[in-house]
Design a protein around this motif. Structure first.
Motif, PDB file in Angstrom:
ATOM      1  N   THR A 152       1.461   6.641  -6.910  1.00  0.00           N
ATOM      2  CA  THR A 152       0.331   7.471  -7.309  1.00  0.00           C
ATOM      3  C   THR A 152       0.634   8.946  -7.101  1.00  0.00           C
ATOM      4  O   THR A 152       0.300   9.779  -7.938  1.00  0.00           O
ATOM      5  N   LYS A 153       1.290   9.280  -5.978  1.00  0.00           N
ATOM      6  CA  LYS A 153       1.633  10.676  -5.710  1.00  0.00           C
ATOM      7  C   LYS A 153       2.681  11.193  -6.686  1.00  0.00           C
ATOM      8  O   LYS A 153       2.609  12.326  -7.141  1.00  0.00           O
TER       9      LYS A 153
ATOM     10  N   ARG B  57      -9.047  -1.931   3.897  1.00  0.00           N
ATOM     11  CA  ARG B  57      -7.865  -1.122   4.170  1.00  0.00           C
ATOM     12  C   ARG B  57      -6.975  -1.809   5.181  1.00  0.00           C
ATOM     13  O   ARG B  57      -7.461  -2.406   6.142  1.00  0.00           O
TER      14      ARG B  57
ATOM     15  N   ARG C  47       2.313   1.721  -3.460  1.00  0.00           N
ATOM     16  CA  ARG C  47       1.253   2.146  -4.376  1.00  0.00           C
ATOM     17  C   ARG C  47       0.936   3.636  -4.188  1.00  0.00           C
ATOM     18  O   ARG C  47       0.771   4.373  -5.155  1.00  0.00           O
ATOM     19  N   LYS C  48       0.855   4.089  -2.914  1.00  0.00           N
ATOM     20  CA  LYS C  48       0.576   5.507  -2.650  1.00  0.00           C
ATOM     21  C   LYS C  48       1.692   6.393  -3.177  1.00  0.00           C
ATOM     22  O   LYS C  48       1.441   7.444  -3.759  1.00  0.00           O
ATOM     23  N   MET C  49       2.933   5.990  -2.953  1.00  0.00           N
ATOM     24  CA  MET C  49       4.072   6.777  -3.414  1.00  0.00           C
ATOM     25  C   MET C  49       4.085   6.883  -4.939  1.00  0.00           C
ATOM     26  O   MET C  49       4.354   7.951  -5.489  1.00  0.00           O
TER      27      MET C  49
ATOM     28  N   LYS D  20      -8.433  -0.153  -8.132  1.00  0.00           N
ATOM     29  CA  LYS D  20      -8.317  -0.490  -6.706  1.00  0.00           C
ATOM     30  C   LYS D  20      -8.112  -1.990  -6.576  1.00  0.00           C
ATOM     31  O   LYS D  20      -8.543  -2.757  -7.430  1.00  0.00           O
TER      32      LYS D  20
ATOM     33  N   GLN E 210       0.833  -1.201   0.000  1.00  0.00           N
ATOM     34  CA  GLN E 210       0.000   0.000   0.000  1.00  0.00           C
ATOM     35  C   GLN E 210       0.877   1.265   0.000  1.00  0.00           C
ATOM     36  O   GLN E 210       0.578   2.232  -0.703  1.00  0.00           O
ATOM     37  N   PHE E 211       1.957   1.244   0.762  1.00  0.00           N
ATOM     38  CA  PHE E 211       2.865   2.379   0.824  1.00  0.00           C
ATOM     39  C   PHE E 211       3.473   2.662  -0.550  1.00  0.00           C
ATOM     40  O   PHE E 211       3.484   3.798  -1.025  1.00  0.00           O
TER      41      PHE E 211
END
Length: 148
Positions: A39-40, A133, A35-37, A108, A32-33
């Motif tokens: 995406t950002k 989540r 993936r977020k990085m 997702k 998840q970390f």
């Protein structure tokens, strides 16, 4: 690649991480970390998945717990040959005319085993439950032992 992840996991198990860093040992949290990085740092790339899908006749709709995917099937599709394969990050539709396959990347992560699919007017509608989540709490039973 999988071998390197296993090596990293073994290395993390042997490390004495400071308090609060134990989450680094959880693969879901790491995924998840990352993936977020991504995406950002690459918002255009994240949006390009949705833009590309719209061009190919694919649409997504998201609720709190579900992801709905609509895919327009060609009129020549044979209902006995049509197959839907679900993975946590993508769908694969097999049995399209001319032995074609379609892979749809999902915006997702989902739970592949919880899926409902229906065809109406040559539109394949797939309802998928989103993956919960990370960090959710689950109640555990507590046993009381007799003793001092």
């Amino acid at each position: 690649m999988e071998k390197k992840w296993d090596e990293l996991e073994r290395w993390l198990d042997g490390q004495r991480l400071p308090k609060g860093f134990d989450v680094m040992k959880e693969p879901d949290w790491v995924e998840q970390f990352v993936r977020k990085m991504m995406t950002k740092s690459l918002p255009a790339a994240a949006n390009s998945i949705l833009d590309q899908a719209e061009e190919e006749g694919i649409s997504f709709f998201e609720t709190h717990h579900f992801l709905l995917v609509k895919f327009h099937l060609p009129r020549e599709v044979n209902r006995e040959e049509l197959r839907l394969l679900v993975r946590d990050d993508r769908l694969r539709i097999e049995g399209l005319p001319n032995n074609q396959k379609e892979t749809i990347k999902l915006p997702k992560l989902v739970q592949p085993k919880i899926c409902r699919a229906v065809v109406k007017n040559f539109v394949l509608q797939v309802k998928l439950r989103k993956r919960p989540r990370a960090g959710a709490y689950y109640e555990a039973d507590i046993r009381w032992l007799k003793g001092r």
